[in-house]
Design a protein around this motif. Structure first.
Motif, PDB file in Angstrom:
ATOM      1  N   LYS A   1      -3.158  48.175 -17.422  1.00  0.00           N
ATOM      2  CA  LYS A   1      -3.866  47.205 -17.744  1.00  0.00           C
ATOM      3  C   LYS A   1      -2.562  46.587 -18.318  1.00  0.00           C
ATOM      4  N   SER A   2      -2.738  45.063 -18.133  1.00  0.00           N
ATOM      5  CA  SER A   2      -1.340  44.099 -18.274  1.00  0.00           C
ATOM      6  C   SER A   2      -2.249  43.015 -18.994  1.00  0.00           C
ATOM      7  N   HIS A   3      -1.607  41.945 -19.962  1.00  0.00           N
ATOM      8  CA  HIS A   3      -1.257  40.755 -20.509  1.00  0.00           C
ATOM      9  C   HIS A   3      -1.035  40.007 -20.334  1.00  0.00           C
ATOM     10  N   GLY A   4      -0.474  39.687 -19.056  1.00  0.00           N
ATOM     11  CA  GLY A   4       0.670  38.747 -18.737  1.00  0.00           C
ATOM     12  C   GLY A   4       1.686  39.652 -17.789  1.00  0.00           C
ATOM     13  N   GLU A   5       3.184  39.575 -18.215  1.00  0.00           N
ATOM     14  CA  GLU A   5       4.156  39.980 -18.345  1.00  0.00           C
ATOM     15  C   GLU A   5       4.204  41.394 -18.872  1.00  0.00           C
ATOM     16  N   ARG A   6       3.164  41.635 -19.941  1.00  0.00           N
ATOM     17  CA  ARG A   6       3.551  42.653 -21.496  1.00  0.00           C
ATOM     18  C   ARG A   6       2.934  43.908 -20.798  1.00  0.00           C
ATOM     19  N   LEU A   7       2.552  44.730 -20.574  1.00  0.00           N
ATOM     20  CA  LEU A   7       1.633  46.454 -19.950  1.00  0.00           C
ATOM     21  C   LEU A   7       1.356  46.961 -21.297  1.00  0.00           C
ATOM     22  N   LEU A   8       0.670  47.020 -21.612  1.00  0.00           N
ATOM     23  CA  LEU A   8      -0.925  47.268 -23.106  1.00  0.00           C
ATOM     24  C   LEU A   8      -1.107  48.625 -22.424  1.00  0.00           C
ATOM     25  N   LEU A   9      -1.731  49.003 -21.585  1.00  0.00           N
ATOM     26  CA  LEU A   9      -1.986  49.667 -21.354  1.00  0.00           C
ATOM     27  C   LEU A   9      -1.741  50.815 -20.850  1.00  0.00           C
ATOM     28  N   ASN A  10      -0.953  52.404 -20.670  1.00  0.00           N
ATOM     29  CA  ASN A  10      -0.769  53.285 -19.229  1.00  0.00           C
ATOM     30  C   ASN A  10      -1.101  54.340 -20.024  1.00  0.00           C
ATOM     31  N   VAL A  11      -2.209  54.436 -19.498  1.00  0.00           N
ATOM     32  CA  VAL A  11      -2.926  56.333 -19.593  1.00  0.00           C
ATOM     33  C   VAL A  11      -3.071  57.176 -18.775  1.00  0.00           C
ATOM     34  N   GLU A  12      -2.066  58.240 -18.458  1.00  0.00           N
ATOM     35  CA  GLU A  12      -2.031  59.023 -16.993  1.00  0.00           C
ATOM     36  C   GLU A  12      -3.553  59.770 -16.813  1.00  0.00           C
TER      37      GLU A  12
ATOM     38  N   GLU B   1      -1.385  51.271 -34.881  1.00  0.00           N
ATOM     39  CA  GLU B   1      -2.106  49.884 -34.958  1.00  0.00           C
ATOM     40  C   GLU B   1      -2.447  48.744 -34.452  1.00  0.00           C
ATOM     41  N   ASN B   2      -2.083  47.525 -34.947  1.00  0.00           N
ATOM     42  CA  ASN B   2      -3.086  46.533 -34.827  1.00  0.00           C
ATOM     43  C   ASN B   2      -2.537  46.560 -33.711  1.00  0.00           C
ATOM     44  N   GLY B   3      -3.286  45.908 -32.530  1.00  0.00           N
ATOM     45  CA  GLY B   3      -2.927  44.901 -30.820  1.00  0.00           C
ATOM     46  C   GLY B   3      -2.535  46.151 -30.059  1.00  0.00           C
ATOM     47  N   VAL B   4      -2.611  47.271 -30.091  1.00  0.00           N
ATOM     48  CA  VAL B   4      -1.920  48.268 -29.400  1.00  0.00           C
ATOM     49  C   VAL B   4      -3.217  48.693 -28.052  1.00  0.00           C
ATOM     50  N   GLY B   5      -4.173  48.163 -28.080  1.00  0.00           N
ATOM     51  CA  GLY B   5      -4.985  48.446 -27.141  1.00  0.00           C
ATOM     52  C   GLY B   5      -6.024  48.981 -27.579  1.00  0.00           C
ATOM     53  N   LYS B   6      -6.388  49.332 -28.337  1.00  0.00           N
ATOM     54  CA  LYS B   6      -8.461  50.383 -28.525  1.00  0.00           C
ATOM     55  C   LYS B   6      -8.946  49.036 -28.526  1.00  0.00           C
ATOM     56  N   THR B   7      -9.160  48.294 -28.775  1.00  0.00           N
ATOM     57  CA  THR B   7      -9.912  47.507 -28.083  1.00  0.00           C
ATOM     58  C   THR B   7     -10.293  47.309 -26.681  1.00  0.00           C
TER      59      THR B   7
ATOM     60  N   LYS C   1      -3.939  59.246 -30.820  1.00  0.00           N
ATOM     61  CA  LYS C   1      -3.251  58.355 -31.392  1.00  0.00           C
ATOM     62  C   LYS C   1      -2.599  56.856 -29.514  1.00  0.00           C
ATOM     63  N   LEU C   2      -3.037  55.716 -29.865  1.00  0.00           N
ATOM     64  CA  LEU C   2      -2.154  54.675 -28.806  1.00  0.00           C
ATOM     65  C   LEU C   2      -0.748  54.344 -29.259  1.00  0.00           C
ATOM     66  N   GLU C   3       0.372  54.462 -28.599  1.00  0.00           N
ATOM     67  CA  GLU C   3       1.353  53.955 -29.252  1.00  0.00           C
ATOM     68  C   GLU C   3       1.655  53.706 -27.408  1.00  0.00           C
ATOM     69  N   ASP C   4       2.137  52.335 -27.427  1.00  0.00           N
ATOM     70  CA  ASP C   4       2.890  51.521 -26.856  1.00  0.00           C
ATOM     71  C   ASP C   4       2.581  51.934 -25.681  1.00  0.00           C
ATOM     72  N   GLY C   5       1.099  51.961 -25.415  1.00  0.00           N
ATOM     73  CA  GLY C   5       0.359  51.815 -24.333  1.00  0.00           C
ATOM     74  C   GLY C   5      -0.440  53.625 -23.978  1.00  0.00           C
ATOM     75  N   ARG C   6       0.507  54.837 -24.630  1.00  0.00           N
ATOM     76  CA  ARG C   6       0.073  55.265 -24.174  1.00  0.00           C
ATOM     77  C   ARG C   6      -0.701  56.671 -25.006  1.00  0.00           C
ATOM     78  N   VAL C   7      -1.473  57.537 -24.594  1.00  0.00           N
ATOM     79  CA  VAL C   7      -2.667  58.123 -25.396  1.00  0.00           C
ATOM     80  C   VAL C   7      -1.211  58.937 -25.757  1.00  0.00           C
ATOM     81  N   GLN C   8      -1.086  59.534 -27.226  1.00  0.00           N
ATOM     82  CA  GLN C   8      -0.423  60.194 -27.568  1.00  0.00           C
ATOM     83  C   GLN C   8      -1.517  62.151 -28.125  1.00  0.00           C
TER      84      GLN C   8
END
Lengths: 215, 231
Positions: free
Chosen positions: A12-23, A38-44, A208-215
């Motif tokens: 899922k991207s917002h404009g140019e920014r890749l927000l979620l990239n979950v395998e 963190e806030n804004g990492v794409g949890k919502t 944990k959601l970080e850089d669009g990936r679930v850790q």
């Protein structure tokens, strides 16, 4: 099969920014998942995509073994799958009608509906607020109504977005009680949260959601 | 006759139940209410559609609505006159100088206000309303209905504003109604006529009624606005 929801290759991207990239991500019945980050990492966004309220750019989704790749297909899962907003929205009507909203949509007769609503209000400790409109409720009371409104529909998968934000201790306990109740009934709860106490919950799987990936 | 004497006479007419005077008031209320009944369903539907859906030409329609808001009533009266006159597109209906023509004219007049205010009302509903409805099991139509219900107080304000506008307009009623005594003479056209004849008493009496109605409309509007704002 114990899996209630799974997804693969979600992007899922917002404009140019890749927000979620979950395998891949799989959620099991009778489990609780804490979505941290963190806030804004794409949890919502992740919760809303799961609920079909937002579309993904790409991804495969299954609910209870059934493919639900389109957002509209996932939205149609309601109320088996319910998403509760961070700041819950209550319709401008009484507390009782808010709680009975989903039951009415399901065509449940008024008598039965009234009984179910009364039982939920008693559970949430808000029976005295039956005819009160939302503008006269505190933040904690609103959250209790939203919880009761979701619980009465017996969802198999409940997505809670920051459910304890700005809540007093009593209302927070109720959220924890709802989560336990859901787990005991072999259902699944996914909680996006910042709450330290909630994030230390025992028996919950931490994601944990970080850089669009679930850790 | 002094202004004081005219005012005294005006109240005598009002309180004495003058038949001609109350007939004029009746025509006004009947025509404006029926015009609103005709205009509300399509206007609210259009305002809702413009607020909810994106489609080609949507922007043009919004600009058109906003332009119609500023159109003088007499211009709308002129257009309706041309449409309803014998050689007009609607000439076969033989509606010119009847109450039906006034109702149609006032409905056209109310339409842009109702649609534009409904558009704004629906747009101002929290996005979470539709999402909450959907996540609790509402289908597309049920969610849209829920959103409209959430906007109900603002839509009622729109209806009240529309009623105030059609009740107090004169241009359209004069042109397509013709100000015929006992048939199409309403409060505003009667005030204009009586004043031009120097008959101030009836003009003042009708003016008092119009101001009272305007006050009632505005109090109703303030009530609904208050309901909507205390969320």
């Amino acid at each position: 099969m114990n899996s209630i929801f799974s997804l693969q290759n979600l992007r899922k991207s917002h404009g140019e920014r890749l927000l979620l990239n979950v395998e891949a991500l799989e959620m099991l019945r009778g489990s609780t998942y804490l979505l941290l980050g963190e806030n804004g990492v794409g949890k919502t966004t992740l919760l809303k995509i799961m609920a079909g309220l937002e579309a993904a750019d790409n991804g495969n989704f299954q609910f209870d073994g059934q493919s639900v790749n389109n957002a509209s297909e996932r939205a149609a899962l309601a109320p088996r799958l319910i998403y509760v907003h961070q700041h819950s929205y209550l319709f401008y009507t009484s507390v009782a009608e808010n709680i009975g909203y989903g039951l009415k949509l399901r065509g449940i007769a008024k008598n039965e509906r009234d009984q179910l609503v009364a039982a939920e209000m008693a559970w949430a400790g808000i029976s005295h607020l039956r005819d009160v409109p939302p503008n006269q409720l505190s933040g904690g009371e609103k959250q209790r109504v939203a919880m009761a409104r979701a619980r009465v529909l017996k969802p198999e998968l409940l997505l809670l977005d920051e459910p304890t934000a700005n809540l007093d201790d009593a209302a927070r306990e109720q959220v924890v009680e709802l989560i336990a109740h859901m787990r005991d009934a072999n259902n699944c709860v996914v909680i996006a949260t910042h709450d330290k106490e909630l994030s230390e919950m025992q028996d919950a799987v931490k994601l944990k959601l970080e850089d669009g990936r679930v850790q | 006759m002094t202004l004081l004497q005219a005012t005294q006479q005006a109240f005598e007419l009002l309180l004495g139940g003058d038949a001609a005077l109350w007939n004029i008031i009746g025509v006004s209320l009947r025509v404006s209410t029926l015009a609103l009944i005709c205009a509300v369903p399509p206007a609210v539907a259009m305002g809702f559609a413009l607020a909810t859906f994106t489609f080609p030409g949507r922007r043009v329609l919004v600009v058109l609505l906003q332009t119609l808001l500023a159109l003088p009533t007499v211009v709308i009266g002129l257009i309706m006159y041309l449409l309803l006159s014998r050689q007009g597109v609607l000439g076969a209906w033989h509606w010119l100088f009847t109450q039906q023509a006034m109702i149609l004219g006032q409905a056209v007049l109310a339409f842009p206000i109702l649609a534009a205010m409904t558009l704004s009302a629906v747009q101002s509903v929290d996005k979470r309303a539709a999402e909450t409805a959907k996540t609790l099991g509402a289908g597309r139509m049920q969610a849209m209905w829920t959103v409209l219900l959430e906007a109900r107080f603002a839509v009622l304000v729109a209806i009240t504003t529309g009623f105030g506008r059609v009740l107090s307009e004169i241009g359209c009623a004069m042109m397509v109604g013709g100000n015929i005594a006992g048939v199409t003479r309403n409060i505003t056209t009667a005030i204009a006529l009586e004043t031009s004849k120097g008959e101030f008493a009836q003009g003042i009496a009708l003016g008092v009624v119009l101001v009272a109605l305007a006050l009632a409309v505005n109090f109703t509007m303030a009530f609904f606005q208050g309901k909507g704002l205390t969320r």
